[in-house]
Write an enzyme that holds these catalytic residues in place. Structure first.
Site, PDB file in Angstrom:
ATOM      1  N   GLN A   1       0.824  -1.209   0.000  1.00  0.00           N
ATOM      2  CA  GLN A   1       0.000   0.000   0.000  1.00  0.00           C
ATOM      3  C   GLN A   1       0.861   1.264   0.000  1.00  0.00           C
ATOM      4  OE1 GLN A   1      -3.196   0.552  -0.397  1.00  0.00           O
ATOM      5  NE2 GLN A   1      -3.747  -1.613  -0.584  1.00  0.00           N
ATOM      6  N   SER A   2       1.998   1.199  -0.656  1.00  0.00           N
ATOM      7  CA  SER A   2       2.933   2.327  -0.667  1.00  0.00           C
ATOM      8  C   SER A   2       2.343   3.569  -1.328  1.00  0.00           C
ATOM      9  CB  SER A   2       4.208   1.921  -1.411  1.00  0.00           C
ATOM     10  OG  SER A   2       5.010   3.048  -1.702  1.00  0.00           O
ATOM     11  N   ASN A   3       2.310   4.679  -0.591  1.00  0.00           N
ATOM     12  CA  ASN A   3       1.925   5.971  -1.170  1.00  0.00           C
ATOM     13  C   ASN A   3       2.936   6.398  -2.230  1.00  0.00           C
ATOM     14  OD1 ASN A   3      -0.366   6.543   0.628  1.00  0.00           O
ATOM     15  ND2 ASN A   3       1.198   6.745   2.217  1.00  0.00           N
TER      16      ASN A   3
END
Length: 341
Positions: free
Chosen positions: A76-78
């Site tokens: 879920q890396s921004n």
């Protein structure tokens, strides 16, 4: 002002971002007045702190003739989401190397859903393999694309390197202009810190400007010793790349990484990176209902929960005003929906 020459950058973020007080929260907690720097408003799908750093990294990539951008991070890396979508806007290809358990194709959510929509190639690895093999995995991809005649450019986790920290060196100048315009100066600046680049850039930027406002990162992973080392490593790499002589005009820059005061609080991580806890979720809900500010459980939520906790403990009783840098992350909230419904 730093009065240092700044490398070329792209214009991808909506800057300057707004700044506003959170007076209902400030009144409730009875401590310093809390101000919010809204870097969650740097864009829509590009929102958050990463795009400030990517403006410099992607400019460097284009200057080197890159056609493919490779980067890495959690599922879920921004940062990976912002990189993939910024690359698409620039007509570049992207390949994301992600850490975690790959969800079913019909269950993509949050940042991962946007990764897929961007057209990025995505490789997902179990955490153990990822942590042990990441440099090799990146090198293999660069070589594979090179063999096809595609020039690849690698950006590290969070765009936190010598190039990327320019994003928050320049943001420090923006903040100082905010303070002058609003006729106040905070006693401390707080932000979430994970890959360390935002903390490094802000700390260095304030130091270069001669500002006496300390910058403190709330760790979302790792400990104080790690961030002390990481920030200094990034700043040393910055100095060696851009000012290899150790000076610019009459300004001495050699050894500047040792002069910095790197401040980190690591008491609010919980069980680990991206692992939430009840008090954290309660703080996220409270801030949203009182101020209309949405935080995420991975970065900003932990940092803001830490700020409120420090106020309650009386650890900021010496402060009249504090500033919290909202670094975005709203898309990372959705996988935690069961904690709020």
């Amino acid at each position: 002002m730093t009065l240092l020459p700044t490398p070329d950058k792209l214009k991808l973020a909506n800057l300057p971002t707004p700044i506003r007080p959170l007076d209902r929260l400030s009144e409730k907690y009875g401590g310093p007045r809390i101000w919010l720097k809204c870097d969650d408003q740097t864009g829509s799908v590009l929102s958050g702190n990463k795009i400030r750093k990517l403006e410099f990294c992607l400019a460097d990539a284009l200057e080197q003739g890159a056609q493919m951008i490779i980067t890495c991070g959690g599922l879920q890396s921004n940062h990976c989401r912002a990189t993939a979508l910024a690359a698409a806007q620039l007509g570049l290809q992207s390949h994301l190397v992600l850490r975690g358990k790959k969800p079913p194709d019909n269950d993509a959510d949050g940042n991962y859903l946007l990764d897929k929509l961007s057209g990025a190639a995505v490789s997902v690895y179990p955490p153990k393999i990822y942590m042990e093999s990441l440099p090799g995995l990146i090198a293999e991809l660069i070589e594979a694309y090179s063999s096809k005649g595609i020039k690849a450019y690698s950006i590290p986790t969070g765009a936190s390197n010598a190039v990327g920290i320019w994003g928050y060196i320049t943001a420090a100048e923006e903040l100082l202009a905010d303070f002058k315009r609003l006729s106040f100066s905070p006693d401390e600046i707080f932000c979430a810190t994970g890959s360390g680049g935002t903390q490094a850039g802000l700390t260095l930027g304030m130091h270069l400007a001669g500002a006496k406002v300390p910058v403190t990162g709330f760790a979302v992973c790792d400990d104080n010793a790690y961030f002390d080392q990481k920030v200094r490593q990034d700043v040393l790499a910055w100095q060696q790349r851009y000012f290899p002589s150790g000076a610019y005009q009459d300004r001495q820059l050699a050894g500047i990484h040792t002069d910095l005061k790197v401040r980190t609080i690591d008491r609010y991580i919980g069980a680990g990176y991206a692992k939430g806890y009840a008090e954290l979720y309660s703080s996220i809900s409270e801030v949203a209902s009182l101020e209309g500010v949405v935080l995420d459980p991975v970065y900003t939520g932990k940092a803001f929960h830490g700020l409120l906790s420090e106020i309650k403990l009386g650890n900021l009783s010496h402060c009249s005003d504090v500033l919290f840098l909202h670094t975005g992350g709203v898309f990372g909230l959705y996988p935690y929906r069961s904690e709020f419904i």
